[in-house]
Design a protein around this motif. Structure first.
Motif, PDB file in Angstrom:
ATOM      1  N   LEU A  64     -14.647  -0.291  11.148  1.00  0.00           N
ATOM      2  CA  LEU A  64     -15.218   0.360  12.332  1.00  0.00           C
ATOM      3  C   LEU A  64     -16.648  -0.095  12.587  1.00  0.00           C
ATOM      4  O   LEU A  64     -17.058  -0.272  13.728  1.00  0.00           O
TER       5      LEU A  64
ATOM      6  N   LYS B   9      -8.416  -1.579   0.955  1.00  0.00           N
ATOM      7  CA  LYS B   9      -8.488  -0.345   1.741  1.00  0.00           C
ATOM      8  C   LYS B   9      -9.909   0.205   1.772  1.00  0.00           C
ATOM      9  O   LYS B   9     -10.418   0.579   2.826  1.00  0.00           O
ATOM     10  N   ARG B  10     -10.556   0.242   0.606  1.00  0.00           N
ATOM     11  CA  ARG B  10     -11.941   0.744   0.562  1.00  0.00           C
ATOM     12  C   ARG B  10     -12.856  -0.117   1.426  1.00  0.00           C
ATOM     13  O   ARG B  10     -13.690   0.396   2.169  1.00  0.00           O
ATOM     14  N   TRP B  11     -12.692  -1.436   1.340  1.00  0.00           N
ATOM     15  CA  TRP B  11     -13.512  -2.337   2.147  1.00  0.00           C
ATOM     16  C   TRP B  11     -13.267  -2.063   3.627  1.00  0.00           C
ATOM     17  O   TRP B  11     -14.196  -1.994   4.418  1.00  0.00           O
ATOM     18  N   GLY B  12     -12.005  -1.893   3.997  1.00  0.00           N
ATOM     19  CA  GLY B  12     -11.681  -1.585   5.382  1.00  0.00           C
ATOM     20  C   GLY B  12     -12.277  -0.269   5.828  1.00  0.00           C
ATOM     21  O   GLY B  12     -12.836  -0.170   6.935  1.00  0.00           O
ATOM     22  N   ASP B  13     -12.171   0.754   4.982  1.00  0.00           N
ATOM     23  CA  ASP B  13     -12.764   2.053   5.310  1.00  0.00           C
ATOM     24  C   ASP B  13     -14.265   1.925   5.553  1.00  0.00           C
ATOM     25  O   ASP B  13     -14.817   2.554   6.452  1.00  0.00           O
ATOM     26  N   ASP B  14     -14.925   1.104   4.753  1.00  0.00           N
ATOM     27  CA  ASP B  14     -16.380   0.959   4.836  1.00  0.00           C
ATOM     28  C   ASP B  14     -16.845   0.038   5.954  1.00  0.00           C
ATOM     29  O   ASP B  14     -17.967   0.164   6.433  1.00  0.00           O
ATOM     30  N   ASN B  15     -16.006  -0.915   6.368  1.00  0.00           N
ATOM     31  CA  ASN B  15     -16.504  -1.982   7.228  1.00  0.00           C
ATOM     32  C   ASN B  15     -15.822  -2.174   8.576  1.00  0.00           C
ATOM     33  O   ASN B  15     -16.470  -2.630   9.513  1.00  0.00           O
TER      34      ASN B  15
ATOM     35  N   CYS C 281      -1.832   1.735  12.375  1.00  0.00           N
ATOM     36  CA  CYS C 281      -2.523   1.780  11.082  1.00  0.00           C
ATOM     37  C   CYS C 281      -2.622   3.197  10.589  1.00  0.00           C
ATOM     38  O   CYS C 281      -2.827   4.100  11.294  1.00  0.00           O
TER      39      CYS C 281
ATOM     40  N   TYR D 110       0.830  -1.206   0.000  1.00  0.00           N
ATOM     41  CA  TYR D 110       0.000   0.000   0.000  1.00  0.00           C
ATOM     42  C   TYR D 110       0.869   1.264   0.000  1.00  0.00           C
ATOM     43  O   TYR D 110       0.644   2.189  -0.788  1.00  0.00           O
TER      44      TYR D 110
ATOM     45  N   GLN E 232       1.277   4.219  -2.917  1.00  0.00           N
ATOM     46  CA  GLN E 232       1.058   5.639  -2.643  1.00  0.00           C
ATOM     47  C   GLN E 232       2.251   6.512  -3.013  1.00  0.00           C
ATOM     48  O   GLN E 232       2.076   7.653  -3.422  1.00  0.00           O
TER      49      GLN E 232
END
Length: 120
Positions: A110, A102-108, A120, A34, A38
């Protein structure tokens, strides 16, 4: 590098998934990939500061990613030596997958009540 359970990845429909997870799995490999996505090129200590990981662990993970052909290590003949890491074309091909994670983590993450470690 860890051992892939099935040497012939055609022996089961899920074996390519197992093989891929073997190459990029674990706590740090995805994070390294990742950061390289970036910033294209990073030096060892830049990665270490971003990740708050031990020198030994980072060295091992970088060696495994290099051995699998996902990252490139370039050493400059300077004193002190300068070493830079970047993605190979094969490593760059993982970009949509890493960004989807990353998107899945951002969405799920928390929403599931999981609190990520402080690094992190």
């Amino acid at each position: 590098m860890g051992r892939i359970r099935h040497q012939d990845l055609r022996s089961s429909p899920a074996c390519p998934v197992e093989g891929t997870l073997e190459l990029i799995g674990g706590k740090w490999k995805g994070v390294i990939l990742y950061h390289l996505i970036q910033q294209d090129t990073l030096r060892f200590n830049e990665l270490r500061r971003k990740m708050h990981v031990t020198q030994r662990m980072l060295t091992n993970q970088l060696r495994e990613l290099e051995a699998s052909g996902l990252i490139d290590r370039k050493v400059y003949a300077e004193v002190p030596p300068r070493v830079e890491y970047s993605l190979t074309d094969r490593g760059r091909s993982l970009e949509p997958i890493i960004l989807a994670l990353k998107r899945w983590g951002d969405d799920n993450i928390l929403a599931m009540g999981y609190v990520a470690p402080g690094n992190c």
